[in-house]
Design an enzyme around this catalytic site. Structure first.
Site, mmCIF file in Angstrom:
data_model
loop_
_atom_site.group_PDB
_atom_site.id
_atom_site.type_symbol
_atom_site.label_atom_id
_atom_site.label_comp_id
_atom_site.label_asym_id
_atom_site.label_seq_id
_atom_site.Cartn_x
_atom_site.Cartn_y
_atom_site.Cartn_z
ATOM 1 N N ASP A 152 -70.286 -56.296 40.947
ATOM 2 C CA ASP A 152 -70.088 -57.452 40.684
ATOM 3 C C ASP A 152 -68.960 -58.749 39.321
ATOM 4 O OD1 ASP A 152 -71.244 -60.658 40.647
ATOM 5 O OD2 ASP A 152 -73.011 -60.055 40.463
ATOM 6 N N HIS B 48 -60.503 -60.568 42.713
ATOM 7 C CA HIS B 48 -60.738 -59.982 43.505
ATOM 8 C C HIS B 48 -59.481 -58.939 43.510
ATOM 9 C CE1 HIS B 48 -64.991 -61.460 44.717
ATOM 10 N NE2 HIS B 48 -63.749 -63.435 45.671
ATOM 11 N N LEU C 246 -64.846 -35.771 48.562
ATOM 12 C CA LEU C 246 -65.452 -37.179 47.762
ATOM 13 C C LEU C 246 -65.480 -38.577 48.925
ATOM 14 C CD1 LEU C 246 -67.104 -39.099 46.003
ATOM 15 C CD2 LEU C 246 -64.690 -40.018 45.820
HETATM 16 C C1 FPP Z 1 -68.785 -59.388 43.485
HETATM 17 O O1 FPP Z 1 -68.059 -60.356 42.820
HETATM 18 C C2 FPP Z 1 -67.586 -58.946 44.239
HETATM 19 C C3 FPP Z 1 -67.553 -59.029 46.010
HETATM 20 C C4 FPP Z 1 -68.171 -60.047 46.169
HETATM 21 C C5 FPP Z 1 -66.733 -58.621 46.055
HETATM 22 C C6 FPP Z 1 -66.193 -56.782 46.382
HETATM 23 C C7 FPP Z 1 -64.112 -56.561 46.681
HETATM 24 C C8 FPP Z 1 -63.720 -56.146 45.608
HETATM 25 C C9 FPP Z 1 -64.123 -55.125 43.860
HETATM 26 C C10 FPP Z 1 -62.539 -55.559 45.637
HETATM 27 C C11 FPP Z 1 -62.407 -54.949 46.734
HETATM 28 C C12 FPP Z 1 -63.370 -54.239 47.737
HETATM 29 C C13 FPP Z 1 -61.900 -52.582 48.297
HETATM 30 C C14 FPP Z 1 -63.725 -51.672 48.720
HETATM 31 C C15 FPP Z 1 -60.468 -52.776 48.601
HETATM 32 P P1 FPP Z 1 -68.051 -62.118 43.159
HETATM 33 O O2 FPP Z 1 -66.954 -62.763 42.931
HETATM 34 O O3 FPP Z 1 -70.027 -62.008 43.620
HETATM 35 O O4 FPP Z 1 -67.990 -62.344 40.836
HETATM 36 P P2 FPP Z 1 -69.035 -62.986 40.527
HETATM 37 O O5 FPP Z 1 -70.289 -63.078 40.458
HETATM 38 O O6 FPP Z 1 -68.599 -63.428 39.043
HETATM 39 O O7 FPP Z 1 -68.349 -64.017 40.913
#
Ligand code: FPP
Length: 239
Positions: free
Chosen positions: A19, A36, A130
């Site tokens: 997150d 992201h 893994l």
């Molecule tokens: C939450 O941060 C993150 C996500 C919903 C997406 C997770 C994706 C990645 C880490 C990138 C790619 C993943 C892979 C497996 C290649 P948020 O956008 O909710 O952050 P915020 O709460 O600060 O808005």
């Protein structure tokens, strides 16, 4: 920084709620998607470290059943980022003996993502290191609902006897069937909740929270979380 040999009592299964990508980008006046993209670099680091220290399963919450409510452009960016990650990393994952797996309602993903994912899973199927378990279109309640419906059907058809229903049997109907329960669940970015992640499987998980935003989550901090886990005493309801 703990050395690998200090890391006794490792969790077998680590789940991570990644997150804070959006806030990371906002702090830099960048669009959310930049967060992201940076977050994908952290995925790479964490996967590598997990393999190095001998974690058996790493489950990453990459896209939840609720994430469809985000702006259309962000959703499609995340889907493309997943394909890009697999495209760029697959050779290395194979080399590192990583076995790819996915949980969630994969039938709800765009067809190209489903295809790419299944092909990548097939290519790593004989790997023995893994298990990288990607939670995609995943929600704990959705997973339980799908399991309940399958169990109901199997009771109705006589494949399962009502009297044989048990927690162990439920396990076999979940997307995580055959995987150990998560020993440790990590969440970054200062939010202190599970947000529908591994609800059944996480019943006895140790929880570890950090203020660090996912793109800033370093190998050092991950190793510290593992080290802290290794010192906790887990009683599973016993004294
Ligand atoms: C939450 O941060 C993150 C996500 C919903 C997406 C997770 C994706 C990645 C880490 C990138 C790619 C993943 C892979 C497996 C290649 P948020 O956008 O909710 O952050 P915020 O709460 O600060 O808005």
């Amino acid at each position: 920084m703990p050395q690998n040999n200090e890391l006794n009592n490792m969790p077998r299964h680590v789940g991570i709620i990644m997150d804070g990508n959006g806030r990371w980008a906002k702090k830099r006046s960048l669009p959310r998607i930049a967060g992201h993209r940076e977050g994908a670099k952290t995925v790479r680091r964490v996967v590598k470290t997990s393999g190095e220290v001998g974690i058996e399963v790493l489950t990453l919450y990459a896209f939840s059943t609720e994430n469809w409510k985000r702006p259309k452009e962000e959703v499609s960016f995340l889907m493309n980022l997943l394909i890009e990650y697999l495209f760029k990393e697959l050779d290395e994952l194979i080399e590192e003996n990583v076995k790819l797996r996915a949980i969630g309602d994969l039938t709800g993903l765009p067809l190209d993502v489903q295809d790419y994912l299944q092909n990548s899973i097939r290519k790593t199927t004989n790997n023995t290191g893994l298990i990288l378990n990607l939670a995609l279109n995943y929600g704990g309640r959705d997973e339980l609902m799908r399991a309940i419906k399958s169990i109901y059907k199997d009771i109705e058809s006589g494949t399962v006897l009502f009297d044989h229903l048990s927690a162990d049997l439920v396990d076999t109907y979940l997307d995580t069937a055959s995987l150990p329960d998560p020993d440790l669940i990590i969440r970054t970015s200062g939010e202190i909740r599970l947000s529908n992640f591994l609800l059944w499987q996480g019943a006895y998980s140790e929880l570890w929270f950090t203020e660090t935003l996912w793109p800033d989550f370093t190998k050092e901090e991950y190793l510290n979380a593992l080290k802290e886990y290794s010192k906790r005493s887990r009683r599973f309801g016993k004294v």
